[in-house]
Design an enzyme around this catalytic site. Structure first.
Site, PDB file in Angstrom:
ATOM      1  N   SER A  91      -1.658  -4.624  -0.923  1.00 38.79           N
ATOM      2  CA  SER A  91      -0.700  -3.918  -1.762  1.00 38.79           C
ATOM      3  C   SER A  91      -1.362  -3.048  -2.810  1.00 38.79           C
ATOM      4  O   SER A  91      -2.187  -3.528  -3.577  1.00 38.79           O
ATOM      5  CB  SER A  91       0.253  -4.902  -2.454  1.00 38.79           C
ATOM      6  OG  SER A  91      -0.439  -5.802  -3.269  1.00 38.79           O
ATOM      7  N   CYS A  92      -1.003  -1.783  -2.809  1.00 39.59           N
ATOM      8  CA  CYS A  92      -1.201  -0.846  -3.915  1.00 39.59           C
ATOM      9  C   CYS A  92      -2.571  -0.188  -4.029  1.00 39.59           C
ATOM     10  O   CYS A  92      -3.600  -0.779  -3.727  1.00 39.59           O
ATOM     11  CB  CYS A  92      -0.863  -1.494  -5.240  1.00 39.59           C
ATOM     12  SG  CYS A  92       0.790  -2.187  -5.324  1.00 39.59           S
ATOM     13  N   ASP A  93      -2.516   1.044  -4.509  1.00 43.39           N
ATOM     14  CA  ASP A  93      -3.683   1.805  -4.916  1.00 43.39           C
ATOM     15  C   ASP A  93      -3.286   2.601  -6.149  1.00 43.39           C
ATOM     16  O   ASP A  93      -2.206   3.198  -6.192  1.00 43.39           O
ATOM     17  CB  ASP A  93      -4.123   2.784  -3.819  1.00 43.39           C
ATOM     18  CG  ASP A  93      -4.659   2.066  -2.589  1.00 43.39           C
ATOM     19  OD1 ASP A  93      -5.860   1.764  -2.566  1.00 43.39           O
ATOM     20  OD2 ASP A  93      -3.861   1.813  -1.662  1.00 43.39           O
ATOM     21  N   GLU A 110      -2.257  -3.887  -9.871  1.00 43.68           N
ATOM     22  CA  GLU A 110      -2.646  -4.269  -8.514  1.00 43.68           C
ATOM     23  C   GLU A 110      -2.741  -5.787  -8.408  1.00 43.68           C
ATOM     24  O   GLU A 110      -3.103  -6.470  -9.375  1.00 43.68           O
ATOM     25  CB  GLU A 110      -4.042  -3.720  -8.179  1.00 43.68           C
ATOM     26  CG  GLU A 110      -4.232  -2.251  -8.461  1.00 43.68           C
ATOM     27  CD  GLU A 110      -3.730  -1.381  -7.343  1.00 43.68           C
ATOM     28  OE1 GLU A 110      -3.780  -1.824  -6.181  1.00 43.68           O
ATOM     29  OE2 GLU A 110      -3.285  -0.267  -7.629  1.00 43.68           O
ATOM     30  N   ARG A 164      -9.518   0.159   1.543  1.00 42.68           N
ATOM     31  CA  ARG A 164      -8.730   1.144   0.802  1.00 42.68           C
ATOM     32  C   ARG A 164      -9.407   1.548  -0.503  1.00 42.68           C
ATOM     33  O   ARG A 164      -9.304   2.691  -0.933  1.00 42.68           O
ATOM     34  CB  ARG A 164      -7.313   0.622   0.563  1.00 42.68           C
ATOM     35  CG  ARG A 164      -6.456   0.624   1.805  1.00 42.68           C
ATOM     36  CD  ARG A 164      -4.967   0.620   1.537  1.00 42.68           C
ATOM     37  NE  ARG A 164      -4.588   0.049   0.278  1.00 42.68           N
ATOM     38  CZ  ARG A 164      -4.416  -1.249   0.050  1.00 42.68           C
ATOM     39  NH1 ARG A 164      -4.626  -2.117   1.023  1.00 42.68           N
ATOM     40  NH2 ARG A 164      -4.047  -1.679  -1.125  1.00 42.68           N
TER      41      ARG A 164
END
Length: 432
Positions: free
Chosen positions: A9-11, A96, A242
């Site tokens: 999840s998430c950047d 994050e 990522r």
């Protein structure tokens, strides 16, 4: 100890001069969450609060402060906090999920998303937001289910915090934390501890705790990410993941990063930054923070999943902002399953009007490019208008007060018209 769950999840990204164009700070974040979770965009005006007032966050109550700043938030509709947002002073925060050697507390406390909102409501600079968050972390702790489900999804949190002049990365492990000041260039965070030996602020017991746990011998140079997690910090920017892919995309555009470039990065599917699947990008944000205090900060939000099929709509803090009704989800008061014990026994329909239209439009977009082209044209037009405001210092506050809602209305009109054309076309083909 078991290995941590795979990052999913998430950047969050920031570019500062000279990496960002025109001497501005550019902030961006994709919020990757369960695919069926609705994210709403919410404006909360500045407010004053009586002495001794209490504030109910997602799970726990905290002491309220005397004054809170105006904020615009992108948040999962079931909780109090936010995945990302900005305040009237040009502070932006994204968080994050991170895991490490320290086990995640099962008890309900402040969510990382609560800390995002609290930081925005209470701090007028990025560094003050760091102080707000770590003080709350010390007093109330972090913990609790981060997903609207009877299945638990828990994690520690990292934060990327920016203002007009600088940025800070704040990473936590339980109540322990380290913070790194970013004064130029680019920086990103992505589901792993990333602060190594450049530590500008830290929990007073950070190193002693690591020594007592046997994670650090007290002699070699202290590396926060290597000590508190499973990350091989020597390979962070070269291993395929990522964090590494985001780092490469930022560096690819170094010197020319603008709002449009940041949107392009958030839309990148090949890197995994624009996530698809059971966890997907459910909301996105880009902010442009001019260093000149007389110029407005401009914040763009999608309020809908998949930035590739969404429009980034601009928002500017001005007086008398029109309520953001079309990105506001239904409320259920005390009947909300998140407020009842046991929690999450049912799941209500939290879709707002824009989300519903986006669902319908996504089906049409599968079969043709016309809708997407018109939506992108609207986005380009708005970016051009925002750039004109910054270049010419010509902000019309009365128009800006209705900027985000008006953009949504235009988008809904485009969506309705093109879906009607699509239905007519299908009907005509069926008759033939």
């Amino acid at each position: 100890m078991a290995a941590p769950p795979p990052p999913r999840s998430c950047d969050t990204f920031v570019a500062l001069p000279p990496a960002a164009a025109r001497g501005r700070v550019v902030f961006g974040k994709n919020s990757d969450r369960p695919a069926d979770e609705v994210q709403e965009v919410l404006y909360v005006p500045a407010a004053r609060h009586p002495p001794g007032a209490a504030l109910q966050c997602t799970y726990v109550e905290v002491e309220q402060v005397g004054e809170t700043h105006a904020v615009v938030l992108s948040r999962p509709a079931w909780l109090w906090g936010a995945e990302m947002g900005a305040n009237e002073h040009g502070v932006c925060i994204g968080n994050e999920a991170v895991w490490g050697r320290e086990e995640v507390a099962a008890a309900e406390a402040l969510l990382g998303m609560d800390l995002v909102r609290l930081g925005l409501e209470r701090a007028d600079t990025a560094e003050k937001a760091v102080t707000v968050i770590v003080d709350l972390l010390e007093k109330y702790g972090q913990g609790g289910n981060c997903m609207e489900s009877h299945m638990a999804f828990t994690y520690h949190n990292s934060f990327l915090i920016a203002d007009r002049k600088e940025a800070w990365v704040l990473e936590t492990s339980g109540k322990y934390w380290a913070a790194e000041k970013v004064e130029g260039g680019v920086r990103n965070i992505s589901n792993q501890l990333s602060i190594t030996t450049k530590i500008d602020r830290e929990h007073p017991e950070l190193r002693e705790y690591a020594k007592n746990k046997g994670w650090w011998d007290g002699e070699k140079e202290f590396d926060f990410a290597a000590t508190y997690s499973y990350v091989n910090t020597a390979r962070m920017t070269t291993s395929r993941g990522r964090y590494c892919e985001g780092y490469k995309l930022l560096n690819k555009h170094k010197g020319s990063i603008s709002s449009e470039i940041m949107m392009e990065i958030l839309r990148d599917k090949e890197s995994g930054i624009n996530m698809e699947g059971g966890f997907m990008t459910t909301g996105s944000m880009v902010s442009v923070l001019p260093q000149e205090p007389g110029l407005p900060c401009i914040h763009y939000f999608t309020g809908t999943p998949d930035p590739e099929r969404s429009v980034f709509k601009p928002f500017i803090f001005v007086p008398n902002i029109t309520p953001l009704l079309k990105t506001s989800s239904p409320t259920f008061g005390l009947d909300d399953p998140v407020k009842q014990q046991p929690r999450f026994q049912t799941k209500p329909d939290r879709r707002h009007e824009l989300y519903k239209k986006h669902e319908s439009a996504a089906v049409v977009m599968e079969g043709g490019k016309k809708m997407l082209e018109e939506m992108r044209q609207l986005e380009k037009q708005k970016i051009s208008e925002m750039e004109s405001i910054l270049q010419n210092s010509c902000l019309d506050t009365s128009q800006a007060a209705n900027l985000f809602p008006q953009c949504k209305i235009t988008l809904l009109v485009i969506s309705d018209r093109l879906m009607q054309l699509s239905h007519t076309s299908h009907h005509t083909k069926a008759q033939n």
